[in-house]
Design a protein around this motif. Structure first.
Motif, short mmCIF file in Angstrom:
data_model
loop_
_atom_site.label_atom_id
_atom_site.label_comp_id
_atom_site.label_asym_id
_atom_site.label_seq_id
_atom_site.Cartn_x
_atom_site.Cartn_y
_atom_site.Cartn_z
N THR A 97 0.83 -1.20 0.00
CA THR A 97 0.00 0.00 0.00
C THR A 97 0.87 1.25 0.00
OG1 THR A 97 -1.74 -1.18 1.20
CG2 THR A 97 -1.82 1.22 1.24
N VAL A 98 1.95 1.22 0.77
CA VAL A 98 2.87 2.36 0.81
C VAL A 98 3.48 2.59 -0.57
CG1 VAL A 98 4.96 3.29 1.88
CG2 VAL A 98 3.35 1.96 3.26
N VAL A 99 3.84 1.52 -1.25
CA VAL A 99 4.41 1.63 -2.61
C VAL A 99 3.39 2.25 -3.56
CG1 VAL A 99 5.27 0.34 -4.59
CG2 VAL A 99 6.02 -0.29 -2.28
N ASP A 100 2.14 1.78 -3.52
CA ASP A 100 1.10 2.34 -4.40
C ASP A 100 0.92 3.84 -4.17
OD1 ASP A 100 0.55 -0.07 -5.63
OD2 ASP A 100 -1.02 -0.63 -4.20
N GLU A 101 0.91 4.26 -2.89
CA GLU A 101 0.76 5.68 -2.58
C GLU A 101 1.94 6.48 -3.09
OE1 GLU A 101 0.29 5.52 1.61
OE2 GLU A 101 -1.88 5.14 1.54
N ALA A 102 3.15 5.92 -2.97
CA ALA A 102 4.35 6.63 -3.44
C ALA A 102 4.34 6.80 -4.95
CB ALA A 102 5.60 5.87 -2.99
N LEU A 103 3.82 5.79 -5.66
CA LEU A 103 3.79 5.87 -7.12
C LEU A 103 2.91 7.01 -7.62
CD1 LEU A 103 3.66 2.08 -8.08
CD2 LEU A 103 5.53 3.68 -8.52
N LEU A 104 1.90 7.39 -6.81
CA LEU A 104 1.03 8.48 -7.23
C LEU A 104 1.80 9.80 -7.38
CD1 LEU A 104 -2.11 7.72 -5.01
CD2 LEU A 104 -1.82 7.29 -7.45
N PHE A 105 2.88 9.96 -6.61
CA PHE A 105 3.65 11.19 -6.68
C PHE A 105 4.45 11.30 -7.98
CE2 PHE A 105 2.98 11.04 -2.09
CZ PHE A 105 2.77 12.37 -1.78
N VAL A 106 4.87 10.18 -8.54
CA VAL A 106 5.78 10.21 -9.69
C VAL A 106 5.13 9.68 -10.97
CG1 VAL A 106 7.82 9.99 -8.22
CG2 VAL A 106 6.70 7.93 -9.10
N ARG A 107 3.86 9.31 -10.88
CA ARG A 107 3.21 8.71 -12.04
C ARG A 107 3.29 9.61 -13.28
NH1 ARG A 107 -3.04 7.66 -11.37
NH2 ARG A 107 -2.92 9.94 -11.26
N HIS A 108 3.02 10.91 -13.11
CA HIS A 108 3.05 11.81 -14.26
C HIS A 108 4.44 11.90 -14.86
CE1 HIS A 108 2.20 15.20 -16.86
NE2 HIS A 108 3.22 15.86 -16.32
N ASP A 109 5.49 12.02 -14.00
CA ASP A 109 6.86 12.10 -14.52
C ASP A 109 7.23 10.85 -15.29
OD1 ASP A 109 7.16 14.58 -13.50
OD2 ASP A 109 8.67 14.08 -12.00
N GLN A 142 7.10 6.28 2.63
CA GLN A 142 6.78 6.86 1.32
C GLN A 142 7.93 7.71 0.82
OE1 GLN A 142 3.16 9.10 1.11
NE2 GLN A 142 1.88 7.41 1.86
N GLN A 143 8.52 8.49 1.74
CA GLN A 143 9.63 9.37 1.37
C GLN A 143 10.79 8.56 0.80
OE1 GLN A 143 10.90 11.89 4.55
NE2 GLN A 143 12.75 12.59 3.50
N VAL A 144 11.10 7.42 1.42
CA VAL A 144 12.21 6.59 0.94
C VAL A 144 11.91 6.09 -0.48
CG1 VAL A 144 13.47 4.42 1.30
CG2 VAL A 144 12.89 5.87 3.26
N ILE A 145 10.70 5.57 -0.70
CA ILE A 145 10.36 4.99 -2.00
C ILE A 145 10.31 6.08 -3.08
CG2 ILE A 145 8.57 3.76 -3.28
CD1 ILE A 145 7.90 2.35 -0.59
N VAL A 146 9.70 7.24 -2.76
CA VAL A 146 9.63 8.34 -3.73
C VAL A 146 11.04 8.80 -4.10
CG1 VAL A 146 8.96 10.75 -4.05
CG2 VAL A 146 7.33 9.11 -3.07
N ASN A 147 11.92 8.91 -3.10
CA ASN A 147 13.29 9.37 -3.36
C ASN A 147 14.02 8.40 -4.29
OD1 ASN A 147 15.29 11.56 -1.91
ND2 ASN A 147 16.40 9.75 -2.64
#
Length: 691
Positions: A543-555, A582-587
Motif C-alpha cells: 500500500t505504501v508503494v502504491d501511494e508513493a507511485l502516485l507522486f511520480v506517475r506523471h513524470d 513513502q519518502q524513501v520509495i519516492v526518493n
C-alpha cells in the motif's frame, strides 16, 4: 567417673530459679568474658568474649555444665562449694578449649540473690591470665580471635544410620567409612540445622541467611572440603554421649587452618542434638593488619570512583522470598499484583548502608550519611522500578539494569541508568551494589538530535516535492480541469428550455468525485510536506508503494518510462511511519527517473518489487536501466551531502538510510549485472500485534 560425680555435686546445690535478664545486652558488648550459671553450675549465658577466650560458641555452651570444660572437675567442685558459702571467689581456673588445648583464666565469681536474699545465680567475669592489656588478642600472634562459626544440628532423622555405624565407632573404623561419598552425603543430607550463629551464616549461608538455613539439611551449606570430616564427627559424638571430638580440615576457600569440633549435651531430652564449632582464620596468607589496610584502600577506591555507587543491605528480604517460594509462589510479578504492600515493605526494610562521593553529589547531599537510610528514596520518582528490581532478585538473577528517574534532595528529577549487582555465595550477603549513571544530559542531547533528524528529514521531503513540482501540478490540474469541464456542461444543460436534470445530476456527481480526488492529492502532498513526529503503525508495504507511485506517475508517463511493479501477495506487515517510508520509495523512484534521463537509447525501464524473506523480513527492490554508479562512489553513495548531480544537495539517500535504519532495517546499493543501479532495503516484519 570423677567428672560425673562433680556434676552431681554441683546439682545437689539445687536451685532452678534463674533469669538472665536484659542486662545481657550490655554484657554482649563487654571485652571481658562474662558467664552466668545457675546454682547447679549449668551455663545460662555466655557472651561473645567468652567465645573468643575458650573457643566454645554460645549455641553449644548454654545448657552445659561448667565441669564439662574444666580440666579438673573435682577441684572445680571444691571451689564451687566455697563460692556458695562465701558469696564470692576469685582465682585462676584451667579450662579446655574447643581446639583441644587448655587456657588459664583469671576469674571473679559472685553469687547474686533475689529480693528475699535467696541465692539466684552466679556471675563470672574472666580474662586470660597472662593478658594484661589487650584482652582480645591471641598471645604471640597479635591477631584477633574471631568467634567460631557454630551450628546446632538435629540427627533424629538419621538415627537408624547412626545405629548402623555404632560398631564402627567403637572399633575406631568410622574414619574409613567417612571416605565413602554415598555414606557421607546420606548422613549430611539427613542432619537438619536447628540453629546457627551469624558467623556461620556469613561464611556459608549463601542468600538464605540464618533464617533460611534453619530447618534445612546441613549438607546443603557445608563446603565440599571437609564433608567427610563433619560426617565422621557427627557419627562419633552422636553414638557416644561422653565424647567431644575435634579434627583439622584442609583450606576450603573460606577458612585456613580450620578446626572442626563436635560435642553433645548430656541432657537426655537433647539426645539427638549435636553441636559443631568451626574455628579458623580467613583463608589468606597475608597478615590481618595487611588485610585491614587492603580493605581500607578498596574502600577509598570505591569512594572516589567516577560512578555513583550505593551499598545496600537487602538480607531482610531473603527470609520473605524463601517463605514465598516454600508457599509455592513462582511468579513474583503475579503475586505483587495482589500484594502491592510487599513492595512498600521492601523499600522500608532494604537499607542503603554506604555511598561513595559521586553518589552523594548525584543526590546533592553533603556526606555519605545523608544517603544511609531505607532505600525508598531511590524509587520516589520511579516507583515501578522497585518492583522490577525485586522480581529480578526473586528470580535469582545476578544483575539488573534499566533507565529510571531519581529525585534529588533539592527536588530535581534526573534520568539515570540503574544497575544492580546482587551477591552470591561465598560473597558477603549483606552487600548489594547499586550504580547510578546520570544520563540526563545525554538523553537531552539525544532528544535534540532526534529533533534535528526530524527537521533534516522534513527538509529532504520538501526538496523531493520541489523536484516533483511539475508532476504535482499535473496531478492537481487533472481533477480541477474535470471540475471546470463538468461544471460548464451542467450550466449549458440547465440553460435549455427543458433542462435535463438527470444529465445535470450525473455531471454534478462527477464534479464531487473530482473535487474529492483533488482533496486527496492535496492531503497527500500536505502529509509529505508537514513537519511531524514519526508515528509507528502496522503497515502493508504494498500500500505504501502504491501511494508513493502516485507522486511520480506523471513524470514516469511524461518521460515514456516503462514501469514494472511486481508486488508480492500476502506480504507480512511491518511496523513503521507511513510518510517516512513513502519518502524513501519516492526518493529512490526520483533517482531512477533522473538516472534514466542520462541514458542514450529508446528503451527506458524501471523494475520494482516487494518480497518476503523467510517470512521474517520484507524487501523492497528497485532497478533502473540507467548508467549505473561509478564503482568508486558505491561506498560513498549514502554519505550526507555526497552527490553526483551538478544541482544536487546530497541529502536524499542519506535520509533514506537513516529512516530505514531507524525502522530496524538496512539499505544497500549495487550495480545490476544487466546494467543500471539497483537499490534494495529490508524491514523486519511486525513482531507483535499492536492494540
Amino acid at each position: 567417673m570423677a567428672e560425673t560425680a562433680a556434676r552431681r555435686a554441683l546439682a545437689d546445690e539445687g536451685n532452678t530459679s534463674w533469669n538472665v535478664g536484659a542486662e545481657t545486652e550490655l554484657a554482649d558488648l563487654a571485652p571481658e568474658s562474662v558467664m552466668v550459671f545457675d546454682l547447679a553450675g549449668n551455663i545460662r549465658y555466655w557472651n561473645p568474649a567468652s567465645e573468643r577466650l575458650y573457643g566454645w560458641p554460645a549455641i553449644g555452651s548454654v545448657g552445659r555444665s561448667i565441669t564439662e570444660i574444666s580440666s579438673n572437675a573435682e577441684l572445680y567442685v571444691r571451689q564451687w562449694h566455697k563460692l556458695l558459702r562465701e558469696g564470692t571467689w576469685a582465682g585462676l581456673v584451667e579450662r579446655c578449649t574447643s581446639l583441644g588445648g587448655k587456657v588459664t583464666a583469671a576469674v571473679r565469681q559472685t553469687v547474686r540473690c533475689d529480693a528475699e536474699g535467696r541465692p539466684r545465680d552466679i556471675v563470672e567475669y574472666g580474662r586470660e591470665a597472662d593478658q594484661e592489656f589487650d584482652q582480645t588478642a591471641v598471645p604471640d600472634t597479635g591477631l584477633p580471635r574471631l568467634a567460631a562459626a557454630s551450628w546446632e544440628l538435629d540427627t533424629s532423622r538419621i538415627r537408624p544410620l547412626l545405629e548402623a555405624v555404632r560398631d564402627l565407632v567403637s572399633r575406631d573404623l568410622v574414619a574409613d567409612l567417612a571416605q565413602q561419598p554415598d555414606w557421607t552425603d546420606e548422613l549430611l543430607k539427613g542432619t537438619r540445622i536447628v540453629n546457627v550463629n551469624e558467623r556461620a551464616a556469613q561464611l556459608v549461608g549463601a542468600h538464605a541467611g540464618r533464617a533460611g538455613m534453619i530447618g534445612k539439611s546441613v549438607g546443603a551449606f557445608w563446603p565440599r572440603v571437609g564433608r567427610g570430616v563433619l560426617a565422621e564427627l557427627i557419627a562419633i559424638v552422636a553414638t557416644d554421649r561422653s565424647v567431644t571430638s575435634m579434627r583439622k580440615v584442609a583450606p576450603d576457600g573460606v577458612l585456613r587452618d580450620a578446626a572442626v569440633t563436635a560435642w553433645r549435651s548430656e541432657a537426655l531430652e537433647r539426645r539427638d542434638t549435636v553441636f559443631v564449632a568451626v574455628n579458623g582464620a580467613t583463608d589468606d596468607d597475608r597478615s590481618f593488619s595487611y588485610l585491614r589496610a587492603s580493605e581500607e584502600r578498596y574502600r577509598k577506591l570505591i569512594h572516589h570512583l567516577p560512578t555513583a555507587l550505593l551499598q545496600v543491605d537487602a538480607r531482610r528480604m531473603e527470609p520473605v522470598f524463601a517463605e514465598l517460594k516454600a508457599g509455592g509462589v513462582s511468579d513474583l510479578n503475579v503475586y505483587l499484583d495482589d500484594h502491592p504492600e510487599l513492595i512498600a515493605m521492601a523499600k522500608d526494610v532494604i537499607r542503603v548502608t554506604d555511598a561513595n562521593q559521586k553518589a552523594v553529589a548525584l543526590f546533592n547531599g553533603t556526606v555519605p550519611a545523608d544517603l544511609v537510610r531505607p532505600a525508598s528514596f531511590l524509587f520516589a520518582a520511579s516507583p515501578e522500578t522497585a518492583r522490577r528490581v525485586l522480581v529480578a532478585r526473586f528470580e535469582g538473577k545476578r544483575s539488573y539494569s534499566e533507565v529510571m528517574k531519581v529525585r534529588t534532595f533539592d527536588g530535581q528529577t534526573l534520568d539515570v541508568r540503574l544497575s544492580v549487582t546482587y551477591p552470591a555465595s561465598p560473597e558477603r550477603l549483606d552487600v548489594t551494589l547499586i550504580s547510578l549513571e546520570d544520563i540526563t544530559e545525554r538523553l537531552r542531547t539525544e532528544r535534540r538530535l532526534r529533533q534535528l533528524e526530524t527537521e533534516f528529514t522534513h527538509a529532504a521531503r520538501i526538496s523531493i516535492l520541489g523536484e516533483l513540482v511539475t508532476s504535482i501540478a499535473h496531478e492537481v490540474n487533472q481533477p480541477l480541469s474535470a471540475i471546470v469541464t463538468n461544471g460548464e456542461t451542467s450550466l449549458r444543460w440547465l440553460s435549455r428550455d427543458n433542462p435535463n436534470l438527470v444529465k445535470v445530476g450525473e455531471l454534478t456527481t462527477r464534479v464531487v468525485s473530482s473535487a474529492r480526488r483533488a482533496s486527496d492529492i492535496v492531503k497527500r502532498i500536505r502529509g509529505m510536506a508537514a513537519k511531524q513526529e514519526p508515528e509507528r503503525l502496522p503497515l502493508d508495504l504494498n500500500t505504501v508503494v502504491d501511494e508513493a507511485l502516485l507522486f511520480v506517475r506523471h513524470d514516469i508517463e511524461a518521460r515514456s518510462i516503462y514501469l514494472s511493479a511486481r508486488l508480492a501477495a500476502d506480504l507480512p506487515m511491518v511496523l513503521g511511519d507511513r510518510i517516512q517510508l513513502q519518502q524513501v520509495i519516492v526518493n529512490l523512484l526520483v533517482n531512477s527517473i533522473q538516472a534514466i534521463e542520462q541514458r542514450n537509447g529508446s528503451l527506458r525501464r524501471i523494475d520494482l518489487s516487494t518480497s518476503s524473506e523467510d517470512g521474517n523480513t520484507v524487501i523492497f527492490s528497485i532497478h533502473d536501466n540507467g548508467c549505473g554508479i561509478v564503482d568508486g562512489d558505491l561506498d560513498r553513495i549514502f554519505d550526507c551531502f555526497f552527490t553526483t548531480k551538478d544541482d544536487g544537495v546530497g541529502i536524499g539517500l542519506a535520509v533514506c538510510q537513516s529512516i530505514v535504519m531507524a525502522h530496524g532495517g538496512s539499505i544497500r546499493v549495487s550495480n545490476h549485472p544487466g546494467g543500471g543501479a539497483q537499490f534494495q532495503f529490508s524491514l523486519p516484519k511486525q513482531s507483535a500485534p499492536i492494540f
